[in-house]
Design a protein around this motif. Structure first.
Motif, PDB file in Angstrom:
ATOM      1  N   ILE A  82       0.880  -1.225  -0.081  1.00 57.07           N
ATOM      2  CA  ILE A  82       0.063   0.121   0.221  1.00 57.07           C
ATOM      3  C   ILE A  82       0.953   1.263  -0.095  1.00 57.07           C
ATOM      4  N   PHE A  83       1.934   1.324   1.001  1.00 55.46           N
ATOM      5  CA  PHE A  83       2.897   2.489   0.916  1.00 55.46           C
ATOM      6  C   PHE A  83       3.488   2.670  -0.207  1.00 55.46           C
ATOM      7  N   GLU A  84       3.852   1.651  -1.022  1.00 53.15           N
ATOM      8  CA  GLU A  84       4.538   1.801  -2.288  1.00 53.15           C
ATOM      9  C   GLU A  84       3.784   2.384  -3.433  1.00 53.15           C
ATOM     10  N   GLU A  85       2.188   1.810  -3.230  1.00 50.26           N
ATOM     11  CA  GLU A  85       1.459   2.433  -4.173  1.00 50.26           C
ATOM     12  C   GLU A  85       1.233   3.868  -4.218  1.00 50.26           C
ATOM     13  N   LEU A  86       1.286   4.335  -2.800  1.00 50.96           N
ATOM     14  CA  LEU A  86       1.033   5.865  -2.371  1.00 50.96           C
ATOM     15  C   LEU A  86       2.383   6.719  -2.685  1.00 50.96           C
ATOM     16  N   LYS A  87       3.336   6.197  -2.711  1.00 51.32           N
ATOM     17  CA  LYS A  87       4.429   7.364  -2.885  1.00 51.32           C
ATOM     18  C   LYS A  87       4.555   8.064  -4.054  1.00 51.32           C
ATOM     19  N   SER A  88       4.986   9.067  -4.307  1.00 53.26           N
ATOM     20  CA  SER A  88       5.184  10.063  -5.439  1.00 53.26           C
ATOM     21  C   SER A  88       6.690   9.764  -5.973  1.00 53.26           C
ATOM     22  N   GLY A  89       7.548   9.505  -5.069  1.00 52.00           N
ATOM     23  CA  GLY A  89       8.957   9.512  -5.611  1.00 52.00           C
ATOM     24  C   GLY A  89       9.541  11.005  -5.378  1.00 52.00           C
ATOM     25  N   ILE A  90       9.088  11.863  -4.786  1.00 51.65           N
ATOM     26  CA  ILE A  90       9.719  13.033  -4.744  1.00 51.65           C
ATOM     27  C   ILE A  90       9.770  13.594  -3.377  1.00 51.65           C
ATOM     28  N   GLY A  91      11.077  14.123  -2.994  1.00 52.17           N
ATOM     29  CA  GLY A  91      11.584  14.386  -1.670  1.00 52.17           C
ATOM     30  C   GLY A  91      11.434  13.383  -0.692  1.00 52.17           C
ATOM     31  N   ILE A  92      11.290  13.535   0.554  1.00 56.87           N
ATOM     32  CA  ILE A  92      11.061  12.897   1.731  1.00 56.87           C
ATOM     33  C   ILE A  92       9.572  12.798   2.082  1.00 56.87           C
ATOM     34  N   GLU A  93       9.208  11.206   2.023  1.00 53.26           N
ATOM     35  CA  GLU A  93       7.946  10.854   2.324  1.00 53.26           C
ATOM     36  C   GLU A  93       7.839  10.054   3.532  1.00 53.26           C
ATOM     37  N   ALA A  94       7.042  10.110   4.330  1.00 57.68           N
ATOM     38  CA  ALA A  94       6.529   9.140   5.304  1.00 57.68           C
ATOM     39  C   ALA A  94       5.014   8.639   5.461  1.00 57.68           C
ATOM     40  N   PHE A  95       5.283   7.473   5.533  1.00 55.02           N
ATOM     41  CA  PHE A  95       3.598   6.632   5.496  1.00 55.02           C
ATOM     42  C   PHE A  95       3.510   6.031   6.907  1.00 55.02           C
ATOM     43  N   PHE A  96       2.498   6.125   7.529  1.00 54.25           N
ATOM     44  CA  PHE A  96       2.015   5.542   8.884  1.00 54.25           C
ATOM     45  C   PHE A  96       0.788   4.811   8.601  1.00 54.25           C
ATOM     46  N   GLY A  97       0.605   3.635   8.955  1.00 58.15           N
ATOM     47  CA  GLY A  97      -0.617   2.960   8.840  1.00 58.15           C
ATOM     48  C   GLY A  97      -0.682   1.496   9.432  1.00 58.15           C
ATOM     49  N   ASN A  98      -1.818   1.133   8.986  1.00 55.99           N
ATOM     50  CA  ASN A  98      -2.408  -0.232   9.442  1.00 55.99           C
ATOM     51  C   ASN A  98      -2.968  -1.022   8.046  1.00 55.99           C
ATOM     52  N   GLY A  99      -2.363  -2.005   7.577  1.00 58.81           N
ATOM     53  CA  GLY A  99      -2.661  -2.691   6.174  1.00 58.81           C
ATOM     54  C   GLY A  99      -3.486  -3.595   6.417  1.00 58.81           C
ATOM     55  N   MET A 100      -4.301  -4.044   7.572  1.00 58.72           N
ATOM     56  CA  MET A 100      -5.413  -4.684   7.443  1.00 58.72           C
ATOM     57  C   MET A 100      -6.547  -4.242   7.068  1.00 58.72           C
ATOM     58  N   GLU A 101      -7.191  -5.127   5.969  1.00 54.12           N
ATOM     59  CA  GLU A 101      -8.547  -4.577   5.397  1.00 54.12           C
ATOM     60  C   GLU A 101      -9.529  -4.150   6.399  1.00 54.12           C
ATOM     61  N   TYR A 102      -9.708  -4.831   7.449  1.00 50.84           N
ATOM     62  CA  TYR A 102     -11.005  -4.454   8.362  1.00 50.84           C
ATOM     63  C   TYR A 102     -10.531  -3.429   9.351  1.00 50.84           C
ATOM     64  N   ALA A 103      -9.324  -2.878   9.443  1.00 47.24           N
ATOM     65  CA  ALA A 103      -8.824  -1.588  10.207  1.00 47.24           C
ATOM     66  C   ALA A 103      -9.983  -0.621  10.221  1.00 47.24           C
ATOM     67  N   SER A 104     -10.430  -0.083   9.295  1.00 49.32           N
ATOM     68  CA  SER A 104     -11.300   0.970   9.233  1.00 49.32           C
ATOM     69  C   SER A 104     -12.548   0.517   9.725  1.00 49.32           C
ATOM     70  N   PHE A 105     -13.021  -0.718   9.555  1.00 47.94           N
ATOM     71  CA  PHE A 105     -14.369  -1.138   9.981  1.00 47.94           C
ATOM     72  C   PHE A 105     -14.458  -1.339  11.551  1.00 47.94           C
ATOM     73  N   VAL A 106     -13.122  -1.732  12.216  1.00 49.58           N
ATOM     74  CA  VAL A 106     -13.113  -1.799  13.561  1.00 49.58           C
ATOM     75  C   VAL A 106     -13.133  -0.355  14.137  1.00 49.58           C
ATOM     76  N   GLU A 107     -12.393   0.620  13.325  1.00 51.66           N
ATOM     77  CA  GLU A 107     -12.553   1.977  13.865  1.00 51.66           C
ATOM     78  C   GLU A 107     -14.031   2.455  13.979  1.00 51.66           C
ATOM     79  N   GLY A 108     -14.705   1.949  12.689  1.00 53.66           N
ATOM     80  CA  GLY A 108     -15.997   2.705  12.574  1.00 53.66           C
ATOM     81  C   GLY A 108     -16.976   2.003  13.680  1.00 53.66           C
ATOM     82  N   LYS A 109     -16.626   0.964  14.341  1.00 53.59           N
ATOM     83  CA  LYS A 109     -17.308   0.253  15.328  1.00 53.59           C
ATOM     84  C   LYS A 109     -17.041   1.151  16.649  1.00 53.59           C
ATOM     85  N   GLY A 110     -16.208   2.232  16.631  1.00 51.05           N
ATOM     86  CA  GLY A 110     -16.048   2.792  17.679  1.00 51.05           C
ATOM     87  C   GLY A 110     -14.638   2.546  18.670  1.00 51.05           C
TER      88      GLY A 110
END
Length: 129
Positions: A82-110
């Motif tokens: 996912i991070f590889e797909e998001l990078k632009s390749g310009i300058g310094i880029e930092a990505f932070f996250g959780n790659g499990m598909e259901y992470a946002s579902f769990v967050e959505g449950k509160g």
């Protein structure tokens, strides 16, 4: 009386590039520390029941410099993709996250998966500004 100074400034470009490289490295080092703390913060502050450890272990970060990965902690390979797909390749880029598909579902449950850690990262980066 008139003073004339003759000096070569040819070394200034090299000095500037060196200073820029040092500054960029300091930024990368700082983002690396923030990334390590992000992963730990997200693991330690998750408010969901940890049944499989997949969600907690998918917390990740990656830092790129001009499109080249320079530092990372990738909990799950999918997160790195996912991070590889998001990078632009310009300058310094930092990505932070959780790659499990259901992470946002769990967050959505509160439950907190990474929101508290994201907020912490944002406050740390603002301190550096």
């Amino acid at each position: 009386m008139r003073f004339v100074i003759h000096a070569s400034i040819s070394g200034l470009d090299e000095l500037y590039r060196g200073a820029t490289a040092i500054t960029k490295q300091k930024i990368i080092d700082r983002l690396h520390k923030i990334g390590e703390k992000f992963v730990n913060h997200a693991k330690n502050t998750g408010t969901y029941e940890d049944r499989t450890s997949n969600l907690r272990n998918a917390n990740s970060y990656r830092i790129y410099r001009d499109g080249v990965m320079v530092r990372e902690f990738i909990g799950r390979p999918k997160t790195g993709k996912i991070f590889e797909e998001l990078k632009s390749g310009i300058g310094i880029e930092a990505f932070f996250g959780n790659g499990m598909e259901y992470a946002s579902f769990v967050e959505g449950k509160g439950y907190n998966v990474v929101t508290a850690a994201f907020m912490w990262v944002e406050s740390e980066i603002k301190k550096q500004s």
